[in-house]
Design a protein around this motif. Structure first.
Motif, PDB file in Angstrom:
ATOM      1  N   ALA A   1       0.833  -1.208   0.000  1.00 21.73           N
ATOM      2  CA  ALA A   1       0.000   0.000   0.000  1.00 21.73           C
ATOM      3  C   ALA A   1       0.867   1.257   0.000  1.00 21.73           C
ATOM      4  N   ALA A   2       1.905   1.258   0.838  1.00 20.53           N
ATOM      5  CA  ALA A   2       2.793   2.426   0.909  1.00 20.53           C
ATOM      6  C   ALA A   2       3.498   2.651  -0.425  1.00 20.53           C
ATOM      7  N   ASP A   3       3.952   1.564  -1.052  1.00 18.11           N
ATOM      8  CA  ASP A   3       4.624   1.688  -2.347  1.00 18.11           C
ATOM      9  C   ASP A   3       3.660   2.182  -3.421  1.00 18.11           C
ATOM     10  N   ALA A   4       2.427   1.690  -3.384  1.00 19.75           N
ATOM     11  CA  ALA A   4       1.430   2.086  -4.382  1.00 19.75           C
ATOM     12  C   ALA A   4       1.133   3.576  -4.302  1.00 19.75           C
ATOM     13  N   VAL A   5       0.985   4.080  -3.097  1.00 17.90           N
ATOM     14  CA  VAL A   5       0.676   5.501  -2.905  1.00 17.90           C
ATOM     15  C   VAL A   5       1.827   6.381  -3.391  1.00 17.90           C
ATOM     16  N   ALA A   6       3.047   5.860  -3.326  1.00 17.61           N
ATOM     17  CA  ALA A   6       4.224   6.664  -3.692  1.00 17.61           C
ATOM     18  C   ALA A   6       4.522   6.659  -5.184  1.00 17.61           C
ATOM     19  N   ARG A   7       3.930   5.740  -5.956  1.00 17.12           N
ATOM     20  CA  ARG A   7       4.244   5.636  -7.381  1.00 17.12           C
ATOM     21  C   ARG A   7       3.536   6.726  -8.191  1.00 17.12           C
ATOM     22  N   ASP A   8       4.121   7.030  -9.362  1.00 11.98           N
ATOM     23  CA  ASP A   8       3.425   7.910 -10.299  1.00 11.98           C
ATOM     24  C   ASP A   8       2.888   7.067 -11.449  1.00 11.98           C
ATOM     25  N   ILE A   9       2.199   7.703 -12.362  1.00 12.45           N
ATOM     26  CA  ILE A   9       1.479   6.968 -13.399  1.00 12.45           C
ATOM     27  C   ILE A   9       2.409   6.206 -14.345  1.00 12.45           C
ATOM     28  N   ASP A  10       3.629   6.683 -14.526  1.00 15.75           N
ATOM     29  CA  ASP A  10       4.549   6.000 -15.434  1.00 15.75           C
ATOM     30  C   ASP A  10       5.045   4.677 -14.862  1.00 15.75           C
ATOM     31  N   ASP A  11       4.850   4.449 -13.574  1.00 11.06           N
ATOM     32  CA  ASP A  11       5.279   3.210 -12.929  1.00 11.06           C
ATOM     33  C   ASP A  11       4.130   2.230 -12.748  1.00 11.06           C
ATOM     34  N   LEU A  12       2.980   2.521 -13.339  1.00 13.33           N
ATOM     35  CA  LEU A  12       1.807   1.668 -13.176  1.00 13.33           C
ATOM     36  C   LEU A  12       1.982   0.363 -13.966  1.00 13.33           C
ATOM     37  N   GLY A  13       1.774  -0.766 -13.302  1.00 15.12           N
ATOM     38  CA  GLY A  13       1.821  -2.055 -13.983  1.00 15.12           C
ATOM     39  C   GLY A  13       2.710  -3.047 -13.279  1.00 15.12           C
ATOM     40  N   GLY A  14       2.213  -4.285 -13.117  1.00 14.55           N
ATOM     41  CA  GLY A  14       2.972  -5.328 -12.453  1.00 14.55           C
ATOM     42  C   GLY A  14       3.666  -6.242 -13.441  1.00 14.55           C
ATOM     43  N   CYS A  15       4.453  -7.180 -12.911  1.00 15.59           N
ATOM     44  CA  CYS A  15       5.167  -8.152 -13.737  1.00 15.59           C
ATOM     45  C   CYS A  15       5.145  -9.501 -13.026  1.00 15.59           C
ATOM     46  N   VAL A  16       4.258 -10.386 -13.467  1.00 13.71           N
ATOM     47  CA  VAL A  16       4.117 -11.716 -12.860  1.00 13.71           C
ATOM     48  C   VAL A  16       3.962 -12.747 -13.984  1.00 13.71           C
ATOM     49  N   PRO A  17       5.042 -13.062 -14.687  1.00 14.27           N
ATOM     50  CA  PRO A  17       4.946 -13.922 -15.871  1.00 14.27           C
ATOM     51  C   PRO A  17       4.287 -15.274 -15.614  1.00 14.27           C
ATOM     52  N   LEU A  18       4.645 -15.941 -14.508  1.00 11.03           N
ATOM     53  CA  LEU A  18       4.074 -17.263 -14.267  1.00 11.03           C
ATOM     54  C   LEU A  18       2.578 -17.177 -14.014  1.00 11.03           C
ATOM     55  N   SER A  19       2.147 -16.171 -13.270  1.00 12.19           N
ATOM     56  CA  SER A  19       0.720 -15.980 -13.026  1.00 12.19           C
ATOM     57  C   SER A  19      -0.016 -15.690 -14.327  1.00 12.19           C
ATOM     58  N   ASP A  20       0.603 -14.891 -15.208  1.00 11.79           N
ATOM     59  CA  ASP A  20      -0.006 -14.602 -16.505  1.00 11.79           C
ATOM     60  C   ASP A  20      -0.144 -15.865 -17.348  1.00 11.79           C
ATOM     61  N   ILE A  21       0.883 -16.729 -17.274  1.00 16.10           N
ATOM     62  CA  ILE A  21       0.825 -17.991 -18.015  1.00 16.10           C
ATOM     63  C   ILE A  21      -0.288 -18.882 -17.474  1.00 16.10           C
ATOM     64  N   MET A  22      -0.411 -18.950 -16.148  1.00 11.70           N
ATOM     65  CA  MET A  22      -1.470 -19.756 -15.546  1.00 11.70           C
ATOM     66  C   MET A  22      -2.853 -19.226 -15.940  1.00 11.70           C
ATOM     67  N   SER A  23      -2.976 -17.910 -16.000  1.00 10.14           N
ATOM     68  CA  SER A  23      -4.246 -17.308 -16.405  1.00 10.14           C
ATOM     69  C   SER A  23      -4.555 -17.603 -17.865  1.00 10.14           C
ATOM     70  N   ALA A  24      -3.530 -17.552 -18.704  1.00  4.78           N
ATOM     71  CA  ALA A  24      -3.723 -17.841 -20.125  1.00  4.78           C
ATOM     72  C   ALA A  24      -4.156 -19.287 -20.331  1.00  4.78           C
ATOM     73  N   GLN A  25      -3.555 -20.204 -19.598  1.00  6.53           N
ATOM     74  CA  GLN A  25      -3.953 -21.607 -19.685  1.00  6.53           C
ATOM     75  C   GLN A  25      -5.368 -21.813 -19.146  1.00  6.53           C
ATOM     76  N   HIS A  26      -5.699 -21.047 -18.105  1.00  8.78           N
ATOM     77  CA  HIS A  26      -7.022 -21.155 -17.485  1.00  8.78           C
ATOM     78  C   HIS A  26      -8.117 -20.750 -18.456  1.00  8.78           C
ATOM     79  N   GLU A  27      -7.823 -19.780 -19.340  1.00 11.11           N
ATOM     80  CA  GLU A  27      -8.804 -19.331 -20.328  1.00 11.11           C
ATOM     81  C   GLU A  27      -9.274 -20.473 -21.223  1.00 11.11           C
ATOM     82  N   ARG A  28      -8.396 -21.456 -21.428  1.00 11.98           N
ATOM     83  CA  ARG A  28      -8.683 -22.551 -22.348  1.00 11.98           C
ATOM     84  C   ARG A  28      -8.957 -23.880 -21.639  1.00 11.98           C
ATOM     85  N   ALA A  29      -9.084 -23.836 -20.334  1.00 11.71           N
ATOM     86  CA  ALA A  29      -9.345 -25.064 -19.570  1.00 11.71           C
ATOM     87  C   ALA A  29     -10.736 -25.618 -19.891  1.00 11.71           C
TER      88      ALA A  29
END
Length: 231
Positions: free
Chosen positions: A196-224
């Protein structure tokens, strides 16, 4: 609308309550994908949740919420719209984008009826006119701003709502039990505080996460072939 500090707290708790019909109960936040791939067990729940909070939800949804909350307080609707569109674009998987928008529209409609106020009315009009996607964190930001809830409290409440939804999904997937779920929620408290503290301190250019394995699991889930959750 000016509410007392106690009323502001109550509104924040109401929006974060697992009983609030935000649509979170339809989401596993990629956990079902992990479960289907047999990559997660009871002992992994806390670590997976912590990783998502720090590397995905914190930099993504929570950061967008903080930015949109402050923008809504100032009446800067162009910035609210910009943050909303950037958050939508940052979600790589179609089901994640659809789920966030579906939940955001529902939160907006219910909050407008339950809380009311010019800010929620304005955001609802923007969604209806399709000038903004209406992602869930932005809807939560506007609802909290309408009630006068402080940015930091709004962000922490939404992160806790995500965590509650995640362990709820773990329960339904039979990856944990009710006692262990409460242990996990308490254990990730410091992680939520930091995210929460980190989120409040960020500006708009830093918006966005990076979780490749979670994204892959979600992509596979779409086709389950069989799915309990929408995500």
């Amino acid at each position: 609308m000016v509410l007392s500090p106690v009323r502001q707290l109550l509104v924040s708790l109401q929006l974060a309550d697992s009983a609030f019909p935000s649509g979170f109960y339809t989401m596993s936040h990629s956990l079902e994908g992990f479960s289907q791939a047999k990559l997660v067990s009871r002992r992994d729940i806390q670590d997976v949740l912590s990783d998502l909070l720090v590397h995905s939800v914190g930099p993504g949804d929570a950061t967008a919420l903080a930015l949109a909350h402050r923008a809504a307080e100032r009446g800067n609707w162009a910035l609210v719209q910009d943050v909303d569109k950037r958050l939508f674009a940052s979600k790589l998987n179609a089901e994640m984008r659809k789920a966030s928008v579906r939940s955001g529209h529902q939160v907006t409609q219910i909050a407008l009826e339950a809380i009311g106020g010019d800010q929620l009315e304005r955001y609802s009009q923007m969604i209806t006119a399709r000038t903004t996607p209406g992602c869930q964190p932005i809807a939560s930001a506007v609802a909290n701003a309408a009630a006068g809830v402080a940015t930091e409290h709004a962000v922490a409440s939404d992160l806790f709502a995500f965590s509650t939804s995640f362990v709820g999904a773990a329960l339904r997937l039979r990856l944990t039990d009710h006692r262990h779920a409460q242990v996990v929620l308490n254990a990730v408290g410091p992680v939520i505080e930091r995210a929460a503290a980190d989120a409040v301190a960020r500006d708009i250019d830093d918006l966005g996460g990076c979780v490749p394995l979670s994204d892959i699991m979600s992509a596979q889930h779409e086709r389950a072939e069989a799915r309990l959750f929408a995500t």
